[in-house]
Each structure stands twice: as structure tokens, then as C-alpha cells.
Design a protein around this motif. Sequence first.
Motif, PDB file in Angstrom:
ATOM      1  N   THR A  16     -40.134  40.234  28.135  1.00 29.56           N
ATOM      2  CA  THR A  16     -41.045  39.469  28.978  1.00 29.56           C
ATOM      3  C   THR A  16     -41.435  38.139  28.343  1.00 29.56           C
ATOM      4  N   ALA A  17     -41.080  37.937  27.076  1.00 29.59           N
ATOM      5  CA  ALA A  17     -41.386  36.694  26.369  1.00 29.59           C
ATOM      6  C   ALA A  17     -40.325  36.476  25.300  1.00 29.59           C
ATOM      7  N   PRO A  18     -40.053  35.231  24.947  1.00 26.85           N
ATOM      8  CA  PRO A  18     -39.062  34.974  23.907  1.00 26.85           C
ATOM      9  C   PRO A  18     -39.586  35.355  22.527  1.00 26.85           C
ATOM     10  N   GLY A  19     -38.670  35.584  21.601  1.00 25.98           N
ATOM     11  CA  GLY A  19     -39.057  35.821  20.225  1.00 25.98           C
ATOM     12  C   GLY A  19     -39.057  37.288  19.838  1.00 25.98           C
ATOM     13  N   MET A  20     -39.743  37.580  18.733  1.00 30.85           N
ATOM     14  CA  MET A  20     -39.726  38.887  18.090  1.00 30.85           C
ATOM     15  C   MET A  20     -40.831  39.784  18.629  1.00 30.85           C
ATOM     16  N   THR A  21     -40.454  41.034  18.944  1.00 29.82           N
ATOM     17  CA  THR A  21     -41.428  42.031  19.368  1.00 29.82           C
ATOM     18  C   THR A  21     -41.083  43.368  18.724  1.00 29.82           C
ATOM     19  N   GLN A  22     -42.042  44.279  18.762  1.00 27.75           N
ATOM     20  CA  GLN A  22     -41.854  45.617  18.198  1.00 27.75           C
ATOM     21  C   GLN A  22     -41.189  46.495  19.252  1.00 27.75           C
ATOM     22  N   LEU A  32     -33.650  36.141  22.399  1.00 31.47           N
ATOM     23  CA  LEU A  32     -33.131  34.924  21.789  1.00 31.47           C
ATOM     24  C   LEU A  32     -32.646  33.929  22.833  1.00 31.47           C
ATOM     25  N   ASP A  33     -33.043  32.677  22.642  1.00 28.86           N
ATOM     26  CA  ASP A  33     -32.474  31.547  23.383  1.00 28.86           C
ATOM     27  C   ASP A  33     -32.395  30.401  22.383  1.00 28.86           C
ATOM     28  N   GLY A  34     -31.434  30.479  21.495  1.00 27.72           N
ATOM     29  CA  GLY A  34     -31.316  29.542  20.389  1.00 27.72           C
ATOM     30  C   GLY A  34     -30.769  30.259  19.177  1.00 27.72           C
ATOM     31  N   GLU A  35     -31.609  30.446  18.141  1.00 31.32           N
ATOM     32  CA  GLU A  35     -31.134  31.142  16.950  1.00 31.32           C
ATOM     33  C   GLU A  35     -32.277  31.833  16.218  1.00 31.32           C
ATOM     34  N   CYS A  36     -31.913  32.801  15.388  1.00 31.32           N
ATOM     35  CA  CYS A  36     -32.832  33.437  14.457  1.00 31.32           C
ATOM     36  C   CYS A  36     -32.023  33.855  13.246  1.00 31.32           C
ATOM     37  N   TYR A  37     -32.702  34.366  12.230  1.00 33.13           N
ATOM     38  CA  TYR A  37     -32.031  34.814  11.013  1.00 33.13           C
ATOM     39  C   TYR A  37     -32.396  36.269  10.744  1.00 33.13           C
ATOM     40  N   ARG A  80     -27.859  33.380  23.655  1.00 24.70           N
ATOM     41  CA  ARG A  80     -28.901  33.774  24.600  1.00 24.70           C
ATOM     42  C   ARG A  80     -28.735  35.248  24.922  1.00 24.70           C
ATOM     43  N   GLY A  81     -29.783  36.025  24.662  1.00 27.11           N
ATOM     44  CA  GLY A  81     -29.719  37.451  24.910  1.00 27.11           C
ATOM     45  C   GLY A  81     -30.804  38.178  24.141  1.00 27.11           C
ATOM     46  N   GLU A  82     -30.592  39.475  23.929  1.00 29.20           N
ATOM     47  CA  GLU A  82     -31.534  40.307  23.189  1.00 29.20           C
ATOM     48  C   GLU A  82     -30.784  41.050  22.091  1.00 29.20           C
ATOM     49  N   VAL A  83     -31.408  41.129  20.915  1.00 26.94           N
ATOM     50  CA  VAL A  83     -30.779  41.815  19.787  1.00 26.94           C
ATOM     51  C   VAL A  83     -31.816  42.717  19.129  1.00 26.94           C
ATOM     52  N   TRP A  84     -31.361  43.894  18.720  1.00 26.02           N
ATOM     53  CA  TRP A  84     -32.232  44.856  18.053  1.00 26.02           C
ATOM     54  C   TRP A  84     -31.861  44.950  16.579  1.00 26.02           C
TER      55      TRP A  84
END
Length: 225
Positions: A16-22, A32-37, A80-84
Motif C-alpha cells: 500500500t506504500a513504497p519502501g520497507m515494511t514488516q 520497490l520503484d527504483g533501487e535498494c540494497y 519495479r515490484g516487491e521483494v521479500w
Amino acid sequence: MNSDLFASENMAAPATAPGMTQQNAKSLKYALDGECYARQGAMIAYRGELQFEKQGQGIGKFLKRAVTGEGLALMAVRGRGEVWFAHEAANCFIIDLAPGDGITVNGRNVLCFDPSLSYEIKVVKGAGMVGGGLFNSVFSGQGKLGVMCEGNPIVIPVSPQSPVFVDTDAVVGWSSALQTTLHRSQSLGSMLRGGSGEAVQLRLDGEGFVIVRPSELRPEKESGN
């Protein structure tokens, strides 16, 4: 098909929102819509158009690694997508850093983080004699940091009146403003007789907190995506 397996707490819902969640106690989700590490090998599932790129030593300001091998081997996740993310069913937590905050974390306890955070490997002051040097990851700036801990963590306040002594094999991280020194709690005579196994600790002074886990380090398996 019916099963407790399909209980709502086990189901992955759309972000429901970009970024990191539990996701749950043992995993984190990153929309993700961009990058993370993230640490190499930490991806357990994803959906969308994502690419995973192993990062070598010294590439970019986020991607330094200690030559001792005690640093943090990272991968970049882009698209762009979701990663666990998860690692060996360790407990996972999100630390939300605000401007001016700083935290020192053992590289083995870092799971993933926002690219807006600054990251560097530093030798822990006063601990150069422990295992050839104690190298930790120092994070600052604004953004979210995903950390993991084997077992339930213990967060101990540190004050100028009450320094805290921690086993270097059990420490997860601490406020980066704290001062560190090496402390020997065992006499030479005791060491010569075989010792207690608790000869040297890291002493933390100042104002802040330290996080320890209820176990000591085990050899870590090589992994990679």
C-alpha cells in the motif's frame, strides 16, 4: 483448499506504500520503484520486474567491504515490484533513521536498507586486538534500515554513569555516538590457567543504547543471489 496455512497473517498482501515494511517477525518486504540494497543471498521471493546485481568491494559509496571478510557483502536490487528478504529465520526489525541519527551495526546483522542512507565500514575504536580487528557498518542519514537478530534482542541503555560491557561475539549494534574501548575482565593468572572464556569485552561509554543477542556468533555459510 482449506488449511491454517492460509490464515490472513501468512498471506502476502499487495503493498500500500513504497519502501520497507514488516512482512512478519522473520521477514521484511520492500515495495520497490527504483533501487535498494540488501545482503547477498537475502532474497527469498519477488514479483515484478526486478534485477539483482552483486556488488564488489569498493564500488560506490554504499558498497565498501572490509578486506578481512568481516564486512557486508551487498547486492543492489533495481526495478519495479516487491521483494521479500530474510536470513535463516532470524528475527527481523526495521530501524527508521532521522537526520542526525547514526547507528553502528555488525555487518552480519544487516538485512537491507534504503539507498538514501549513507553507509561505510569502520574499524571499531579500541577493538583492534579482537580477532584481528572488529569491523562494523555505520549508517547515517534519513531512511530505513532492516536488521536481523538470532533470538530476541536485548536493548541496554548506556549513560555516562553506567557504561555497558558486551561480548564482541554477541553484540548486534549501538548508537554511533558512543565511545568504545577494549576491556579485559580476566587476570593474567586466570588466562594462564585456561580462562573463563570471557577475557575481553567491548566497553561502551556515553549516552545511547547497545543491542545484543542471546547467543554468540556461529560460522556463517557462503550465500549469494
